[in-house]
Design a protein around this motif. Structure first.
Motif, PDB file in Angstrom:
ATOM      1  N   ASP A  90      55.915  95.639  14.189  1.00  0.00           N
ATOM      2  CA  ASP A  90      56.235  95.886  15.792  1.00  0.00           C
ATOM      3  C   ASP A  90      55.181  96.127  16.266  1.00  0.00           C
ATOM      4  OD1 ASP A  90      57.197  95.908  17.921  1.00  0.00           O
ATOM      5  OD2 ASP A  90      58.398  96.996  17.619  1.00  0.00           O
ATOM      6  N   ARG A  91      54.707  95.456  17.522  1.00  0.00           N
ATOM      7  CA  ARG A  91      53.746  96.118  18.604  1.00  0.00           C
ATOM      8  C   ARG A  91      54.148  95.135  19.858  1.00  0.00           C
ATOM      9  NH1 ARG A  91      47.987  93.157  17.494  1.00  0.00           N
ATOM     10  NH2 ARG A  91      47.290  94.302  18.816  1.00  0.00           N
ATOM     11  N   CYS A  92      55.238  95.640  20.053  1.00  0.00           N
ATOM     12  CA  CYS A  92      56.406  95.329  21.491  1.00  0.00           C
ATOM     13  C   CYS A  92      55.269  93.926  21.191  1.00  0.00           C
ATOM     14  CB  CYS A  92      56.101  96.468  21.993  1.00  0.00           C
ATOM     15  SG  CYS A  92      57.497  96.527  23.441  1.00  0.00           S
ATOM     16  N   ARG A  93      55.634  93.031  20.272  1.00  0.00           N
ATOM     17  CA  ARG A  93      55.035  91.788  20.923  1.00  0.00           C
ATOM     18  C   ARG A  93      55.995  90.389  20.391  1.00  0.00           C
ATOM     19  NH1 ARG A  93      48.970  91.761  20.678  1.00  0.00           N
ATOM     20  NH2 ARG A  93      49.115  88.903  20.771  1.00  0.00           N
ATOM     21  N   PRO A  94      56.275  89.634  21.321  1.00  0.00           N
ATOM     22  CA  PRO A  94      57.062  88.652  20.918  1.00  0.00           C
ATOM     23  C   PRO A  94      56.515  88.199  18.927  1.00  0.00           C
ATOM     24  CG  PRO A  94      56.767  87.569  22.757  1.00  0.00           C
ATOM     25  CD  PRO A  94      55.909  89.117  22.680  1.00  0.00           C
ATOM     26  N   LEU A  95      56.703  87.345  18.050  1.00  0.00           N
ATOM     27  CA  LEU A  95      56.325  86.651  17.147  1.00  0.00           C
ATOM     28  C   LEU A  95      55.046  86.159  16.752  1.00  0.00           C
ATOM     29  CD1 LEU A  95      59.462  85.881  15.143  1.00  0.00           C
ATOM     30  CD2 LEU A  95      58.140  87.989  14.798  1.00  0.00           C
ATOM     31  N   TYR A 124      64.639  98.649  21.702  1.00  0.00           N
ATOM     32  CA  TYR A 124      65.708  99.581  23.041  1.00  0.00           C
ATOM     33  C   TYR A 124      65.257  98.336  24.252  1.00  0.00           C
ATOM     34  CZ  TYR A 124      61.276 102.185  23.918  1.00  0.00           C
ATOM     35  OH  TYR A 124      60.139 101.957  24.517  1.00  0.00           O
ATOM     36  N   CYS A 125      64.277  97.595  23.685  1.00  0.00           N
ATOM     37  CA  CYS A 125      63.654  96.223  25.031  1.00  0.00           C
ATOM     38  C   CYS A 125      63.575  95.219  23.962  1.00  0.00           C
ATOM     39  CB  CYS A 125      62.711  96.962  25.543  1.00  0.00           C
ATOM     40  SG  CYS A 125      61.193  97.447  24.558  1.00  0.00           S
ATOM     41  N   ASN A 126      63.869  94.836  22.604  1.00  0.00           N
ATOM     42  CA  ASN A 126      63.415  93.860  21.936  1.00  0.00           C
ATOM     43  C   ASN A 126      64.843  93.446  21.340  1.00  0.00           C
ATOM     44  OD1 ASN A 126      60.629  92.993  22.959  1.00  0.00           O
ATOM     45  ND2 ASN A 126      60.503  94.893  21.823  1.00  0.00           N
ATOM     46  N   PRO A 127      66.152  93.090  21.755  1.00  0.00           N
ATOM     47  CA  PRO A 127      67.333  92.385  20.691  1.00  0.00           C
ATOM     48  C   PRO A 127      66.912  91.683  20.307  1.00  0.00           C
ATOM     49  CG  PRO A 127      67.054  91.846  23.308  1.00  0.00           C
ATOM     50  CD  PRO A 127      65.835  92.855  23.335  1.00  0.00           C
ATOM     51  N   TRP A 128      65.971  91.145  20.605  1.00  0.00           N
ATOM     52  CA  TRP A 128      65.934  89.698  19.305  1.00  0.00           C
ATOM     53  C   TRP A 128      65.461  90.325  17.485  1.00  0.00           C
ATOM     54  CZ3 TRP A 128      60.717  89.997  17.086  1.00  0.00           C
ATOM     55  CH2 TRP A 128      60.071  89.950  17.946  1.00  0.00           C
ATOM     56  N   HIS A 129      64.997  91.555  17.869  1.00  0.00           N
ATOM     57  CA  HIS A 129      65.202  92.248  16.388  1.00  0.00           C
ATOM     58  C   HIS A 129      65.928  92.953  15.614  1.00  0.00           C
ATOM     59  CE1 HIS A 129      61.108  95.023  17.515  1.00  0.00           C
ATOM     60  NE2 HIS A 129      60.687  93.466  17.927  1.00  0.00           N
ATOM     61  N   VAL A 130      67.182  92.351  16.351  1.00  0.00           N
ATOM     62  CA  VAL A 130      68.900  92.416  15.402  1.00  0.00           C
ATOM     63  C   VAL A 130      68.631  91.380  14.505  1.00  0.00           C
ATOM     64  CG1 VAL A 130      70.805  92.401  15.654  1.00  0.00           C
ATOM     65  CG2 VAL A 130      70.107  94.169  16.866  1.00  0.00           C
TER      66      VAL A 130
END
Length: 343
Positions: A62-67, A87-93
């Protein structure tokens, strides 16, 4: 082992030093395959085929960027994901279902990834320092206290007010940009986080030889460090307490130096990128031996259900700053996932 590294590159050199054949892919400099646009499953496979590269291990960092790369769930071998900013990217779940193993940087968020249907493993995997960049230069520590980082991040409205209150009683160098030159001259680095996470600054500052004064939070802090021995802690957002602790520590330079030394030794031993890279290889070898890739492929319908949620979230979440063409791309792959799953 042939390793495809997607996204962050912090582990690439360590894997190469171990003798692995690594192909890195992502946006920005330093990649073997620099990406100028989003890559779908077909183009991903074409890139790998053109290089005659069949990965035995794929690692998304992860680089805290969308896919940016799609289709990792279809690749052979073992597929591992590492979520830095869950914690700031709920789509990771939902995205975690694309992997045989999903690593989560913040321990308290692990419970969000639990599902009774899951065959993929999720585990806590703390952040780290890079010893090629984060090191003690052995210089005079002529800066009593410092903070280097974004001063008014949109997701962290408490940082600015906290630092202003702290600096009123404890003079502190506060700036943005290159942190290592400042941390390498600091006696104390004050750390403040977004939501009580263990952030990179905690590990970087300790590696640079400063004593870290950080928030007393959860997320595995006491498993990563020993407060009072390897780091100093203060109650979250309590500038008065942080000031008192910093002033007391500065008044006892011998004790402060011992804390800084123990903190530096702890990150060098347990929390470097090389340590994390070795652990990923060990975990991947265990997964490879247990047939994890087959379990993922046999459960592909459930994987696609969760990827549909991931892509739909990225396509529609207005809080994520994206250009319209990216939203259209996410909408298209969501449609494809829907058709594959439900016909």
């Amino acid at each position: 082992m042939r390793i495809l590294s997607v996204g962050g590159t912090d582990f690439v050199q360590a894997w190469k030093n171990m003798g692995h054949h690594v192909l890195s892919m992502g946006k920005g400099a330093g990649h073997d395959v620099p990406l100028e646009h989003l890559i779908g499953p077909r183009e991903l496979w074409e890139i790998l085929s053109a290089r005659d590269f069949r990965p035995e291990l794929t690692v998304w960092v992860d680089r805290c960027r969308p896919l940016e790369v799609f289709g990792l769930e279809r690749l052979p071998g073992v597929v591992v994901g590492y979520s830095i900013d869950q914690y700031c990217n709920p789509w990771h779940v939902p995205y975690s279902w694309a992997f045989d193993l999903f690593l989560v940087a913040q321990k308290d968020y692990l419970k969000l990834f639990w599902d009774p249907r899951a065959w993929r493993e999720c585990r806590w995997f703390p952040l780290y320092c890079r010893l090629d960049m984060d090191r003690d230069p052995g210089m005079e520590r002529d800066i009593p206290v410092s903070f280097v980082g974004t001063l008014n991040p949109p997701l962290n409205p408490d940082r600015g007010p906290f630092l202003r209150r702290f600096r009123q009683a404890c003079p502190t160098i506060v700036q943005q940009g290159a942190y290592a030159p400042i941390f390498g001259r600091s006696r104390i680095v004050i750390n403040q986080s977004v939501v009580g996470e263990l952030n990179f600054r905690l590990f970087q500052a300790a590696a640079c030889g400063a004593a870290v004064l950080t928030e007393d939070v959860e997320n595995g802090l006491r498993e990563a460090f020993v407060p009072g021995e390897e780091i100093l802690v203060y109650p979250r957002n309590d500038a008065s307490a942080a000031t008192r602790i910093a002033q007391e520590a500065l008044a006892d330079p011998e004790r402060l130096g011992e804390i800084a030394l123990r903190g530096k030794r702890r990150v060098q031993r347990d929390h470097s990128a090389t340590v994390r890279a070795r652990e990923i290889i060990r975990l991947a070898e265990d997964l490879q031996a247990s047939g994890a890739g087959s379990r993922r492929k046999n459960g592909m319908r459930v994987v696609r259900e969760h990827l549909l949620k991931t892509y739909a979230s990225l396509a529609t979440d207005k809080e994520i700053p994206l250009p319209p063409e990216h939203r259209r791309f996410y909408a298209e792959v969501a449609r494809d996932a829907c058709l594959e799953t439900f016909g």
